[in-house]
Motif scaffolding. Structure first.
Motif, mmCIF file in Angstrom:
data_model
loop_
_atom_site.group_PDB
_atom_site.id
_atom_site.type_symbol
_atom_site.label_atom_id
_atom_site.label_comp_id
_atom_site.label_asym_id
_atom_site.label_seq_id
_atom_site.Cartn_x
_atom_site.Cartn_y
_atom_site.Cartn_z
ATOM 1 N N LEU A 50 3.432 -81.089 27.551
ATOM 2 C CA LEU A 50 4.798 -81.071 27.028
ATOM 3 C C LEU A 50 4.834 -81.623 25.605
ATOM 4 O O LEU A 50 5.492 -81.063 24.725
ATOM 5 N N VAL A 51 4.108 -82.710 25.378
ATOM 6 C CA VAL A 51 4.057 -83.311 24.044
ATOM 7 C C VAL A 51 3.451 -82.342 23.041
ATOM 8 O O VAL A 51 3.980 -82.150 21.936
ATOM 9 N N ALA A 52 2.332 -81.729 23.412
ATOM 10 C CA ALA A 52 1.661 -80.798 22.502
ATOM 11 C C ALA A 52 2.546 -79.617 22.152
ATOM 12 O O ALA A 52 2.480 -79.081 21.035
ATOM 13 N N ASP A 53 3.384 -79.218 23.083
ATOM 14 C CA ASP A 53 4.268 -78.082 22.857
ATOM 15 C C ASP A 53 5.399 -78.407 21.888
ATOM 16 O O ASP A 53 5.833 -77.546 21.119
ATOM 17 N N ARG A 54 5.846 -79.654 21.892
ATOM 18 C CA ARG A 54 7.052 -79.999 21.133
ATOM 19 C C ARG A 54 6.827 -80.775 19.845
ATOM 20 O O ARG A 54 7.694 -80.796 18.978
ATOM 21 N N MET A 55 5.677 -81.420 19.711
ATOM 22 C CA MET A 55 5.479 -82.313 18.572
ATOM 23 C C MET A 55 5.096 -81.559 17.303
ATOM 24 O O MET A 55 4.536 -80.463 17.353
ATOM 25 N N PRO A 56 5.356 -82.161 16.134
ATOM 26 C CA PRO A 56 4.992 -81.526 14.857
ATOM 27 C C PRO A 56 3.494 -81.583 14.611
ATOM 28 O O PRO A 56 2.764 -82.334 15.269
ATOM 29 N N LEU A 57 3.031 -80.808 13.631
ATOM 30 C CA LEU A 57 1.610 -80.741 13.315
ATOM 31 C C LEU A 57 1.162 -81.847 12.367
ATOM 32 O O LEU A 57 0.036 -82.322 12.445
ATOM 33 N N ASN A 58 2.026 -82.225 11.439
ATOM 34 C CA ASN A 58 1.606 -83.122 10.377
ATOM 35 C C ASN A 58 1.157 -84.486 10.914
ATOM 36 O O ASN A 58 1.787 -85.067 11.791
ATOM 37 N N ILE A 59 0.051 -84.984 10.365
ATOM 38 C CA ILE A 59 -0.516 -86.251 10.793
ATOM 39 C C ILE A 59 0.369 -87.406 10.328
ATOM 40 O O ILE A 59 0.748 -87.482 9.162
ATOM 41 N N GLN A 60 0.689 -88.306 11.255
ATOM 42 C CA GLN A 60 1.504 -89.474 10.926
ATOM 43 C C GLN A 60 0.808 -90.778 11.301
ATOM 44 O O GLN A 60 1.373 -91.849 11.140
ATOM 45 N N TYR A 61 -0.412 -90.687 11.803
ATOM 46 C CA TYR A 61 -1.285 -91.824 12.099
ATOM 47 C C TYR A 61 -0.763 -92.736 13.195
ATOM 48 O O TYR A 61 -1.333 -92.813 14.275
ATOM 49 N N MET A 62 0.319 -93.485 12.926
ATOM 50 C CA MET A 62 0.843 -94.419 13.919
ATOM 51 C C MET A 62 1.694 -93.710 14.963
ATOM 52 O O MET A 62 1.980 -94.275 16.017
ATOM 53 N N ARG A 63 2.111 -92.517 14.661
ATOM 54 C CA ARG A 63 2.889 -91.714 15.598
ATOM 55 C C ARG A 63 2.047 -90.530 16.064
ATOM 56 O O ARG A 63 1.275 -89.976 15.292
ATOM 57 N N PRO A 64 2.198 -90.120 17.296
ATOM 58 C CA PRO A 64 1.442 -88.962 17.781
ATOM 59 C C PRO A 64 1.995 -87.663 17.204
ATOM 60 O O PRO A 64 3.154 -87.593 16.804
ATOM 61 N N THR A 65 1.157 -86.643 17.173
ATOM 62 C CA THR A 65 1.547 -85.308 16.733
ATOM 63 C C THR A 65 0.948 -84.291 17.702
ATOM 64 O O THR A 65 0.283 -84.656 18.677
ATOM 65 N N LYS A 66 1.160 -83.033 17.402
ATOM 66 C CA LYS A 66 0.586 -81.973 18.234
ATOM 67 C C LYS A 66 -0.933 -82.122 18.315
ATOM 68 O O LYS A 66 -1.541 -81.964 19.387
ATOM 69 N N LEU A 67 -1.575 -82.449 17.189
ATOM 70 C CA LEU A 67 -3.032 -82.528 17.167
ATOM 71 C C LEU A 67 -3.556 -83.710 17.981
ATOM 72 O O LEU A 67 -4.556 -83.592 18.690
#
Length: 453
Positions: free
Chosen positions: A188-205
């Motif tokens: 679910l997270v991978a489907d909804r999260m953005p791609l850009n790296i934010q380091y302290m916050r999770p992203t699709k990657l």
């Protein structure tokens, strides 16, 4: 507000904390994001307990007395780990992260997701689900048995707390239930999260990277490989250890901070212990001599991961945190090795060697690395596993998790041995002591079934 939500100043007082969300009014997406952005709780003290039982280090006899009692007991694989009356921060700290995540998810139920707030809403929700899933996965691999499809539905795991009220007790969910929950959450997270790296916050990657780790531990090489593909189709840049602007002996901890590190997908720091801590103040623990000698002369990992203090005393110094803490997050080097192992196990030798050789070219002195070649599947797999150990010697508790999963295969099973004061201590493959016990205080307060040792 944030200090209240962490429960207590001391992490090990989680079980004694009083529920305080009734005294705090959280109403907006910004409020909930602020809870998740409180990095002293959400990005630190990740589980490294398994590292104390792994085989990547040794202690000289004289240094055992410097260890905390639980560390010494764990290093020697004793039956009892935690003295009576003590809590285990490896258990309580993750559940603080889980509780904060549950507070956020319960709060989001009161906010309507609209076209205007959809991206922000999904980012906050995904962050909470990711953090909770990460903790559940590390907890079940510390206090539960290695995943076995035949027994996972009955093997006791850990409390699957999906609510914030700490006054409600939760029994141990089966290992299979925990894995299924974690996998569904991360999808679910991978489907909804953005791609850009934010380091302290999770992203699709980072969601796909963690999902790959989960599938690998489970032995699902097809899905683990696919998750790695989902990361590497967007980001492939590796840190070149020849780049003196980023990697340098003049830097006490050798590597750049997370904002300058091209490989980091999600930043997290491990619980600080004397076992493997890169801190220059903790010269008690040294790299396993066989491991250290396995690095080639031109392999810069030998130079930047370790500081040779004396004969057979290579101190781990190079952490991807760039500071005195162990890196416990997610990075591209792990993703490359997961995909390489999956490819080897799925008979794609060329793809496997391509992944490992690509990474190692960035680890050896310029012009010295000769790509490894073989047509033998087992040789390729052993090459991957050997290099994985050398690449990730002190990342979270990966080595412990690797030992647990590889011990299910006779050809990779390993007997661990330590000698202290002339007494030999051993840990046999698939020993019940690969499952850590709960601290007595936790058993008392939560009424959990204790693990057999």
């Amino acid at each position: 507000m944030l200090l209240c939500l962490t429960g207590c100043k001391k992490q090990d007082e989680f079980l004694d904390a009083k529920s305080q969300e009734g005294d705090i009014v959280l109403t907006t997406l910004s409020d909930f994001q602020a809870v998740l952005d409180y990095t002293p709780t959400m990005n630190t003290n990740y589980i490294t307990l398994g590292q104390t039982g792994a085989d990547n280090f040794y202690f000289p006899d004289v240094n055992y007395t410097s260890l905390q009692p639980y560390e010494r007991n764990s290093v020697l694989w004793l039956k009892e780990i935690f003295p009576a009356g003590t809590n285990d921060i490896a258990y309580t700290s993750p559940y603080l992260v889980i509780r904060n995540s549950n507070i956020v998810l319960e709060g989001l139920e009161k906010i309507t997701r609209t076209a205007d707030n959809m991206a922000r809403y999904d980012s906050v929700e995904g962050h909470a689900r990711f953090a909770r899933a990460f903790m559940f996965f590390e907890l079940v691999n510390t206090f539960g048995k290695q995943y076995n499809e035949a027994t996972a539905a009955s093997d006791p795991g850990i409390p699957l707390r999906t609510f914030s009220d700490i006054n409600i007790l939760a029994g141990r969910a089966p290992v299979k239930n925990v894995y299924d929950f974690v996998i569904n959450e991360l999808k679910l997270v991978a489907d909804r999260m953005p791609l850009n790296i934010q380091y302290m916050r999770p992203t699709k990657l980072s969601a796909y990277a963690l999902l790959a780790r989960v599938y690998l531990q489970k032995g699902d090489y097809v899905n683990a490989g696919r998750c790695c593909d989902s990361v590497l189709q967007y980001k492939t840049q590796l840190l070149n250890f020849n780049d003196s602007s980023l990697v340098s002996l003049s830097n006490t901890y050798r590597f750049p901070t997370y904002k300058s590190h091209p490989e980091i997908l999600f930043y997290a720091e491990g619980l600080l212990t004397l076992v493997g801590a890169p801190s220059t103040s903790y010269a008690y623990c040294f790299a396993d001599t066989v491991l250290y000698k396995s690095y080639a002369a031109d392999d810069l990992r030998k130079t930047y991961f370790y500081n040779l203090l004396g004969a057979n005393q290579a101190k781990f110094q190079g952490s991807y945190t760039g500071n005195s803490r162990i890196f416990a997050g997610l990075a591209l080097n792990e993703v490359y090795f997961i995909r390489a192992e999956c490819r080897a196990r799925l008979h794609n030798i060329a793809g496997c060697l391509s992944d490992v050789n690509t990474l190692l070219k960035n680890r050896y002195r310029t012009g010295t690395y000769v790509g490894y070649e073989t047509t033998d599947e087992e040789a390729a797999l052993r090459f991957v596993l050997d290099e994985r150990r050398k690449e990730l010697p002190n990342t979270g508790q990966l080595r412990w998790e690797d030992l647990k999963r590889l011990n299910t295969e006779p050809k990779f099973a390993k007997v661990l041995t330590r000698i202290y004061n002339g007494v030999t201590y051993t840990l046999q493959p698939q020993s019940p002591r690969y499952v850590f016990p709960f601290a007595p205080k936790i058993i008392e307060q939560e009424g959990l079934q204790q693990n057999e040792r």
